[in-house]
Structure formats: C-alpha cells, structure tokens
Write an enzyme that holds these catalytic residues in place. Structure first.
Site, PDB file in Angstrom:
ATOM      1  N   ASP A  53       0.856  -1.179   0.000  1.00  0.00           N
ATOM      2  CA  ASP A  53       0.000   0.000   0.000  1.00  0.00           C
ATOM      3  C   ASP A  53       0.900   1.239   0.000  1.00  0.00           C
ATOM      4  O   ASP A  53       1.824   1.342   0.807  1.00  0.00           O
ATOM      5  CB  ASP A  53      -0.889  -0.017   1.254  1.00  0.00           C
ATOM      6  CG  ASP A  53      -1.907   1.103   1.255  1.00  0.00           C
ATOM      7  OD1 ASP A  53      -2.971   0.908   0.646  1.00  0.00           O
ATOM      8  OD2 ASP A  53      -1.647   2.155   1.864  1.00  0.00           O
ATOM      9  N   ASN A  61      -2.615  12.932  -3.868  1.00  0.00           N
ATOM     10  CA  ASN A  61      -3.727  13.411  -4.692  1.00  0.00           C
ATOM     11  C   ASN A  61      -4.220  14.779  -4.239  1.00  0.00           C
ATOM     12  O   ASN A  61      -4.480  15.664  -5.055  1.00  0.00           O
ATOM     13  CB  ASN A  61      -4.877  12.406  -4.665  1.00  0.00           C
ATOM     14  CG  ASN A  61      -4.656  11.227  -5.595  1.00  0.00           C
ATOM     15  OD1 ASN A  61      -3.960  11.333  -6.593  1.00  0.00           O
ATOM     16  ND2 ASN A  61      -5.247  10.097  -5.261  1.00  0.00           N
ATOM     17  N   ASP A  70      -1.930   9.474 -10.451  1.00  0.00           N
ATOM     18  CA  ASP A  70      -1.972   8.439 -11.489  1.00  0.00           C
ATOM     19  C   ASP A  70      -0.569   8.125 -11.991  1.00  0.00           C
ATOM     20  O   ASP A  70      -0.222   6.954 -12.232  1.00  0.00           O
ATOM     21  CB  ASP A  70      -2.842   8.895 -12.663  1.00  0.00           C
ATOM     22  CG  ASP A  70      -4.325   8.913 -12.317  1.00  0.00           C
ATOM     23  OD1 ASP A  70      -4.702   8.368 -11.254  1.00  0.00           O
ATOM     24  OD2 ASP A  70      -5.101   9.476 -13.115  1.00  0.00           O
ATOM     25  N   ASP A  96      -4.594   2.440  -4.301  1.00  0.00           N
ATOM     26  CA  ASP A  96      -3.127   2.474  -4.219  1.00  0.00           C
ATOM     27  C   ASP A  96      -2.567   1.177  -3.640  1.00  0.00           C
ATOM     28  O   ASP A  96      -1.449   1.161  -3.129  1.00  0.00           O
ATOM     29  CB  ASP A  96      -2.682   3.668  -3.369  1.00  0.00           C
ATOM     30  CG  ASP A  96      -3.204   3.591  -1.935  1.00  0.00           C
ATOM     31  OD1 ASP A  96      -4.244   2.927  -1.711  1.00  0.00           O
ATOM     32  OD2 ASP A  96      -2.579   4.187  -1.040  1.00  0.00           O
TER      33      ASP A  96
END
Length: 208
Positions: A53, A61, A70, A96
């Site tokens: 993770d 973000n 991204d 993620d």
C-alpha cells in the site's frame, strides 16, 4: 462475425486488466491465484503473497492532483514488474494497493523480496513542479501458503494484517516538506498506538 470475436476478446482482456497501469486486476488475480494454490497443494510447494500500500497516497492526490497520483501509480507498477520473474504475478488490487504473487517462494525469500520491492518504490522520484520532486514509500506484508493459510481469503487477510502493522510502525516518522529544489516526502497521518488499525474494505469471498 470476425469483428464480434475481436470485440469479445478485447472485452475479456479489458475485464482482467487495470486500465491505468496495464497490470492484471483483482478479478484476474483470483482466477490465477486459485489455479496456483491448487497446483501448490498438489505439488506440496509454497506460494507467497505480498500486499503493498502506497504511504500517504491520499495526500499526494490532495496536494498535487490526481494526474500526479496516477503517474505515481504507473511508476510503482513499472518498478514492481521490473523486480519480478516472468512467471510472478503483480496486480493492482484497488486504489493504491498492489499485490504480488510469488510461486515456489519460502517465508525467508518472501521477506527478502518484500524488502526489495519496498526499496524499489523508495527509489521512485516524481517531478511535481519546477524544482520539486516527490519520493514514494510503501508499506507491505507477506503471507506464505500453506503456513499462513490454505485459502486465498486466509492468505490475503494475513498479508493485509502484516501490511497494516508495517504501516503503523512507519507512521511515527513524519518528515516536513523540504525547500524548493529538494524532494518532498508525503507523510501519512500520525499513528496513535491506542487506536487499532483496521481495514475498511472487505475481502472478496468469491471469484464472481
């Protein structure tokens, strides 16, 4: 007729592939993992599952935008694939979170590979604006068939638990952003040892 066959094959491929990273998706993983577990049961061999993770991904973000997020996910996917054997499986599981499946892999080898994959991700640098770079980091946990469990639900739950323990251990290390011209380290939230770390999304129970 030929056109319909091509469309069908493309649809089938798309349904098993993550469109952002090009990696297999969770549906593909459960199909292949079920097959690998049956093979390992028959041959009395071991299979390792590593759950990873990306640390502080929401902050990436929120701070730099989803385009940077991204891009970070694509870089992670490329780094993981570059560190695996041709017959290993690397999956974008959700958001993620990535999962790696290693055939014929012992507990010791799984722990070594887990640390190697984390080191590969830590080497990633992303330019987010002029003179500003972002370093990534990932938490990870590894489970090994048959010692950690005999079903994919048991294995994923064990690896997931170990990943969250790893994340909790890393949360106390918060680094403030550096000045322009240096790299940013996106820190995750401060970990409170009195509050248990729990996963919010349930593990899938079927292949459908």
């Amino acid at each position: 007729m030929i056109h319909n066959s091509i469309v069908f094959e493309q649809t089938q491929e798309d349904s098993l592939t993550d469109p952002l990273t090009g990696l297999p998706n969770r549906r593909s993983m459960f199909v292949q993992l079920s097959r690998e577990l049956a093979r390992a049961e028959r041959l009395k061999s071991e299979i390792a599952i590593i759950v990873m993770d990306i640390d502080g991904f929401k902050a990436i973000n929120d701070t730099y935008g989803h385009n940077v997020g991204d891009h970070a996910l694509r870089e992670v996917a490329a780094a993981l694939q570059g560190a695996l054997r041709p017959y290993d499986l690397c999956v974008r599981y959700a958001g993620d979170e990535f999962i790696v499946v290693l055939a014929d892999c012992s507990r010791e080898a799984a722990d070594i590979k887990r640390r190697e994959l984390q080191a590969r991700i830590a080497e990633i640098q992303i330019d987010v604006r002029a003179g500003k770079r972002l370093h990534l980091a990932a938490s990870a946990g590894a489970a090994v068939f048959p010692h950690s469990g005999r079903t994919y639900e048991e294995l994923l739950a064990d690896a997931d638990h170990l990943m969250y323990r790893d994340k909790a251990a890393r949360r106390g290390h918060v680094t403030l952003p550096l000045a322009d011209g240096a790299a940013d380290f996106i820190a995750t939230e401060i970990f409170d040892p009195k509050v248990p770390v729990r996963r919010t999304d349930p593990l899938p129970q079927t292949l459908s």
